[in-house]
Design a protein around this motif. Structure first.
Motif, PDB file in Angstrom:
ATOM      1  N   HIS A  78      38.542  45.287  43.671  1.00  0.00           N
ATOM      2  CA  HIS A  78      38.158  46.643  43.270  1.00  0.00           C
ATOM      3  C   HIS A  78      38.772  47.676  44.212  1.00  0.00           C
ATOM      4  CE1 HIS A  78      35.702  49.870  41.601  1.00  0.00           C
ATOM      5  NE2 HIS A  78      35.356  50.195  42.842  1.00  0.00           N
ATOM      6  N   HIS A  79      38.782  47.353  45.502  1.00  0.00           N
ATOM      7  CA  HIS A  79      39.374  48.264  46.487  1.00  0.00           C
ATOM      8  C   HIS A  79      40.870  48.430  46.236  1.00  0.00           C
ATOM      9  CE1 HIS A  79      39.889  50.351  50.284  1.00  0.00           C
ATOM     10  NE2 HIS A  79      40.873  49.505  50.605  1.00  0.00           N
ATOM     11  N   GLN A  80      41.521  47.383  45.758  1.00  0.00           N
ATOM     12  CA  GLN A  80      42.953  47.438  45.474  1.00  0.00           C
ATOM     13  C   GLN A  80      43.252  47.866  44.042  1.00  0.00           C
ATOM     14  OE1 GLN A  80      44.894  43.736  46.433  1.00  0.00           O
ATOM     15  NE2 GLN A  80      44.732  44.050  48.629  1.00  0.00           N
ATOM     16  N   HIS A  81      42.188  48.177  43.273  1.00  0.00           N
ATOM     17  CA  HIS A  81      42.342  48.521  41.853  1.00  0.00           C
ATOM     18  C   HIS A  81      43.045  47.387  41.086  1.00  0.00           C
ATOM     19  CE1 HIS A  81      41.108  52.566  42.977  1.00  0.00           C
ATOM     20  NE2 HIS A  81      42.059  52.571  43.908  1.00  0.00           N
ATOM     21  N   HIS A  82      42.579  46.192  41.376  1.00  0.00           N
ATOM     22  CA  HIS A  82      43.171  44.990  40.802  1.00  0.00           C
ATOM     23  C   HIS A  82      42.097  44.233  40.025  1.00  0.00           C
ATOM     24  CE1 HIS A  82      45.293  41.217  40.404  1.00  0.00           C
ATOM     25  NE2 HIS A  82      46.354  41.711  41.029  1.00  0.00           N
ATOM     26  N   GLY A  83      42.440  43.704  38.872  1.00  0.00           N
ATOM     27  CA  GLY A  83      41.482  42.945  38.081  1.00  0.00           C
ATOM     28  C   GLY A  83      41.287  41.543  38.619  1.00  0.00           C
ATOM     29  N   VAL A  84      40.076  41.034  38.510  1.00  0.00           N
ATOM     30  CA  VAL A  84      39.768  39.673  38.962  1.00  0.00           C
ATOM     31  C   VAL A  84      40.111  38.645  37.892  1.00  0.00           C
ATOM     32  CG1 VAL A  84      37.893  38.120  39.647  1.00  0.00           C
ATOM     33  CG2 VAL A  84      37.985  40.432  40.574  1.00  0.00           C
ATOM     34  N   TRP A  85      39.876  39.003  36.638  1.00  0.00           N
ATOM     35  CA  TRP A  85      40.062  38.049  35.546  1.00  0.00           C
ATOM     36  C   TRP A  85      41.471  37.458  35.505  1.00  0.00           C
ATOM     37  CZ3 TRP A  85      37.684  34.904  32.446  1.00  0.00           C
ATOM     38  CH2 TRP A  85      38.329  34.449  31.296  1.00  0.00           C
ATOM     39  N   PRO A  86      42.537  38.272  35.566  1.00  0.00           N
ATOM     40  CA  PRO A  86      43.876  37.674  35.529  1.00  0.00           C
ATOM     41  C   PRO A  86      44.125  36.703  36.672  1.00  0.00           C
ATOM     42  CG  PRO A  86      44.004  40.038  35.148  1.00  0.00           C
ATOM     43  CD  PRO A  86      42.605  39.742  35.601  1.00  0.00           C
ATOM     44  N   VAL A  87      43.595  37.019  37.854  1.00  0.00           N
ATOM     45  CA  VAL A  87      43.777  36.139  39.014  1.00  0.00           C
ATOM     46  C   VAL A  87      43.181  34.767  38.745  1.00  0.00           C
ATOM     47  CG1 VAL A  87      43.104  35.772  41.422  1.00  0.00           C
ATOM     48  CG2 VAL A  87      43.885  38.030  40.673  1.00  0.00           C
ATOM     49  N   LEU A  88      42.016  34.736  38.140  1.00  0.00           N
ATOM     50  CA  LEU A  88      41.301  33.474  37.941  1.00  0.00           C
ATOM     51  C   LEU A  88      41.805  32.684  36.745  1.00  0.00           C
ATOM     52  CD1 LEU A  88      37.611  34.614  38.591  1.00  0.00           C
ATOM     53  CD2 LEU A  88      39.198  33.545  40.202  1.00  0.00           C
ATOM     54  N   ALA A  89      42.206  33.362  35.687  1.00  0.00           N
ATOM     55  CA  ALA A  89      42.374  32.674  34.408  1.00  0.00           C
ATOM     56  C   ALA A  89      43.782  32.623  33.848  1.00  0.00           C
ATOM     57  CB  ALA A  89      41.449  33.316  33.365  1.00  0.00           C
ATOM     58  N   THR A  90      44.687  33.486  34.273  1.00  0.00           N
ATOM     59  CA  THR A  90      45.946  33.593  33.532  1.00  0.00           C
ATOM     60  C   THR A  90      47.213  33.592  34.377  1.00  0.00           C
ATOM     61  OG1 THR A  90      45.929  36.031  33.558  1.00  0.00           O
ATOM     62  CG2 THR A  90      44.759  34.943  31.752  1.00  0.00           C
ATOM     63  N   GLN A  91      47.125  33.468  35.685  1.00  0.00           N
ATOM     64  CA  GLN A  91      48.329  33.583  36.499  1.00  0.00           C
ATOM     65  C   GLN A  91      48.823  32.226  37.004  1.00  0.00           C
ATOM     66  OE1 GLN A  91      47.666  36.438  39.645  1.00  0.00           O
ATOM     67  NE2 GLN A  91      47.626  38.173  38.250  1.00  0.00           N
ATOM     68  N   TRP A  92      50.109  32.194  37.328  1.00  0.00           N
ATOM     69  CA  TRP A  92      50.758  31.046  37.930  1.00  0.00           C
ATOM     70  C   TRP A  92      50.574  29.779  37.102  1.00  0.00           C
ATOM     71  CZ3 TRP A  92      54.011  33.211  40.943  1.00  0.00           C
ATOM     72  CH2 TRP A  92      53.669  34.341  41.683  1.00  0.00           C
TER      73      TRP A  92
END
Length: 414
Positions: A78-92
């Motif tokens: 949130h501090h970086q204005h970044h979503g959590v969902w993509p990190v957990l579910a859709t990347q790499w």
């Protein structure tokens, strides 16, 4: 600790710690086939409830660690204005698995590096595709849900192994330490580590308690989940073959043959699909995963710890994880851990350290090696309450920090 404290028994006693109670004999039931079947089903359900109640503190501790890590990740994102969902579910790697679930595997080897999806084993994307048909939401949602559910099954399996060997306190600490690994966030990402650890842990537990067919079947499923599934297969097969020296058993022989079947089935299928016997290994070469006996690992360690004046913090953590893992394996061997655990972690370390492939994900590759943490769990179980509280707090906060750092600061895959 006694030198025999970790040794599995060839025929575990009834109702030993961590074991399922014996099922009711048909002669003591209603005397009918239906009555015997009902009695067995009731006995199994009661046993599962008992096991779950026994493991509840460990599972709560596991969930607490993951929630603390998720909370810090959310605040940092949130501090970086970044979503959590993509990190957990859709990347790499999660994106690769979702692509396989959506479009299937390629039919050609090609020449591009880091581009052939046949490097990824099939069980997880098959589960994602199958479960997504029956549930609402996207495949990404389904994949993440499967990983989270599998992580609790894995934590339960870790507890079961620890409880069988050393009792409840050590088992809870072992489960906590597995949750609090620096790369523990991967357990709640769209990756295969949680599913693989669940299969491996319960396969090892089945070996330790003499349930050979379960051990072979679960090891085979682990071999369909990750390339390192061959480590779980080796643990079952080597232990089974050695036990046959003392007494022949068709079940044990079947387990020895079944354990590596999943791994060989996928590797063989890739070879048939590409029309060459070494098809899977050719794919791995396109991902830079040649075997070099550890030369690349040692070179990167030297680079991180000696040559680079300002190494990446994440790579320092990976390097220290590899070194500590080798030390912990030596301590486990000195403590005479049961053979299945030593074979599993030994083969896992051999694969991870001996690969000439990419360096930065190797801490994640060791995530399923929970038996490496047994010496730490034993030490903490004997420590003073104050030291144990400090160690647990430090591990919890460290895990939360490293998980968020890995996801939001480190620019590449975990």
């Amino acid at each position: 600790m006694s030198s025999t404290a970790s040794r599995p028994t060839s025929s575990p006693p009834r109702n030993a710690p961590g074991d399922f109670p014996a099922t009711t004999n048909a002669n003591t039931s209603t005397g009918t086939g239906t009555g015997a079947g009902t009695s067995r089903s009731t006995g199994i359900l009661c046993s599962l409830r008992t096991q779950l109640r026994r493991a509840a503190p460990a599972l709560l501790a596991y969930g607490a660690v993951r929630l603390v890590s998720l909370l810090l990740l959310t605040l940092w994102a949130h501090h970086q204005h970044h979503g959590v969902w993509p990190v957990l579910a859709t990347q790499w790697d999660a994106d690769w698995y979702l692509g396989i679930a959506q479009h299937g595997y390629t039919r050609h080897l090609g020449t591009r590096y880091d581009a052939n999806n046949l490097a990824f084993f099939p069980l997880y994307p098959v589960l994602v595709k199958a479960v997504a048909v029956l549930t609402p939401g996207t495949r990404a949602t389904t994949g993440l849900a499967i990983s989270i559910v599998a992580s609790f099954l894995a934590a339960w399996g870790v507890f079961a192994v620890g409880h069988h060997l050393h009792g409840r306190r050590v088992a809870i600490l072992l489960t906590f330490l597995w949750a609090a690994l620096p790369v523990g966030l991967v357990q709640w990402m769209g990756y295969t580590e949680s599913l693989f650890t669940a299969f491996a842990a319960w396969s090892l537990y089945a070996v330790l308690t003499g349930r050979w067919l379960w051990a072979g079947a679960l090891a085979s499923l682990s071999g369909l989940t990750r390339p390192t599934g061959i480590a779980a297969a080796a643990a079952v097969t080597v232990t089974a073959l050695l036990s046959l020296r003392h007494r022949f058993s068709p079940r044990v022989l079947a387990a020895a043959a079944l354990a590596p079947a999943g791994w060989f089935a996928y590797v063989g299928w890739v070879g048939v699909r590409l029309g060459r016997w070494d098809g899977y290994f050719a794919v791995q070469r396109l991902w830079h995963n040649d075997w070099d006996g550890g030369a690349e690992t040692l070179r990167r360690m030297r680079e991180v710890l000696v040559l680079d004046s300002r190494p990446e913090l994440f790579l320092v953590m990976v390097t220290l994880t590899l070194i500590v893992s080798v030390v912990l394996y030596a301590l486990g061997a000195w403590d005479r851990q049961p053979l299945p655990l030593l074979v599993f972690t030994g083969v896992l370390l051999l694969i991870v350290l001996g690969s000439g492939g990419v360096y930065f994900p190797r801490a994640r590759f060791l995530l399923p090696g929970f038996p490496l943490l047994l010496p730490l769990a034993l030490h903490l179980s004997r420590a003073s309450p104050r030291f144990r509280a400090l160690a647990v707090s430090a591990a919890l906060l460290g895990s939360a920090y490293w998980s968020a750092y890995m996801a939001l600061v480190w620019p590449s895959a975990p």
